[in-house]
Design an enzyme around this catalytic site. Sequence first.
Site, mmCIF file in Angstrom:
data_model
loop_
_atom_site.group_PDB
_atom_site.id
_atom_site.type_symbol
_atom_site.label_atom_id
_atom_site.label_comp_id
_atom_site.label_asym_id
_atom_site.label_seq_id
_atom_site.Cartn_x
_atom_site.Cartn_y
_atom_site.Cartn_z
ATOM 1 N N GLY A 36 0.780 -1.089 -0.057
ATOM 2 C CA GLY A 36 -0.135 -0.486 -0.211
ATOM 3 C C GLY A 36 0.963 1.189 -0.319
ATOM 4 N N GLN A 90 2.789 9.869 1.696
ATOM 5 C CA GLN A 90 4.586 9.135 1.221
ATOM 6 C C GLN A 90 5.004 9.975 0.551
ATOM 7 O OE1 GLN A 90 2.509 5.396 2.203
ATOM 8 N NE2 GLN A 90 4.399 5.180 3.304
ATOM 9 N N CYS A 126 5.895 -0.154 7.470
ATOM 10 C CA CYS A 126 5.257 0.902 6.185
ATOM 11 C C CYS A 126 7.036 1.206 5.658
ATOM 12 C CB CYS A 126 5.488 2.428 7.570
ATOM 13 S SG CYS A 126 4.506 3.681 6.165
ATOM 14 N N LEU A 127 6.322 1.592 4.580
ATOM 15 C CA LEU A 127 7.641 1.757 3.228
ATOM 16 C C LEU A 127 8.421 3.293 3.926
ATOM 17 C CD1 LEU A 127 6.066 1.086 -0.094
ATOM 18 C CD2 LEU A 127 8.096 0.202 1.196
ATOM 19 N N HIS A 172 -4.821 1.769 7.605
ATOM 20 C CA HIS A 172 -3.379 2.444 7.709
ATOM 21 C C HIS A 172 -3.144 3.848 6.525
ATOM 22 C CE1 HIS A 172 1.354 1.518 7.365
ATOM 23 N NE2 HIS A 172 1.397 2.559 7.200
ATOM 24 N N GLU A 173 -3.459 3.536 5.512
ATOM 25 C CA GLU A 173 -2.917 4.262 3.973
ATOM 26 C C GLU A 173 -3.615 5.430 4.222
ATOM 27 O OE1 GLU A 173 -0.721 4.126 3.113
ATOM 28 O OE2 GLU A 173 -0.725 1.332 2.643
ATOM 29 N N HIS A 190 -2.379 8.069 6.606
ATOM 30 C CA HIS A 190 -0.953 8.723 5.728
ATOM 31 C C HIS A 190 -2.016 9.863 5.511
ATOM 32 C CE1 HIS A 190 2.286 6.238 6.676
ATOM 33 N NE2 HIS A 190 1.985 5.339 5.248
HETATM 34 NI NI NI Z 1 2.550 3.470 5.514
#
Ligand code: NI
Length: 167
Positions: free
Chosen positions: A46, A51, A91-92, A133-134, A137
């Site tokens: 995701g 991000q 998370c990236l 989660h997204e 963000h």
């Molecule tokens: Ni993330």
Amino acid sequence: MALLPILRYPDPRLHTRAAPVAAVDDEIRALVRDMAETMYEAPGIGLAATQVNVHKRVVVIDVSEDKSALMAFINPEIVERDGEQVCEEGCLSVPGIYEKVTRAERVKVRALNGEGEPFELEADGLLAVCIQHEIDHLDGKVFVEYLSALKLGRIKAKLAKKARITA
Ligand code: NI
């Protein structure tokens, strides 16, 4: 198509609240394509526009094993949530850190797809975690901020050390 640089926690830009998308036009479609490419390349399941330092309400998700189920969520909104689950998340934007977070087990989300068409989706398990989660963000929240201050302090120290080594 282009790979986009991913912001790393604790970059303050990750705390920006993303603005709604007014129209799904060519620019948004290109953003969705670039975000998908960036997510697959990372690799991740995701990615939120926040991000990649684009503060618009756009998310891409693919929780399939073989990268065959790309979903775009534009202006996503959780309209129902139910139950509770604990999942180890990564998370990236917080590389190398995996921590358990408690979230709703099931969610109903309303959004526009990559063509600008409205849809509703009921999700549970990993997909429900990923959606929550997204969307966090997009609201400027990173998953590690659900942890205790003590744990978050340790994570920040670990990330700072790592940044020094790789810098
Ligand atoms: Ni993330």
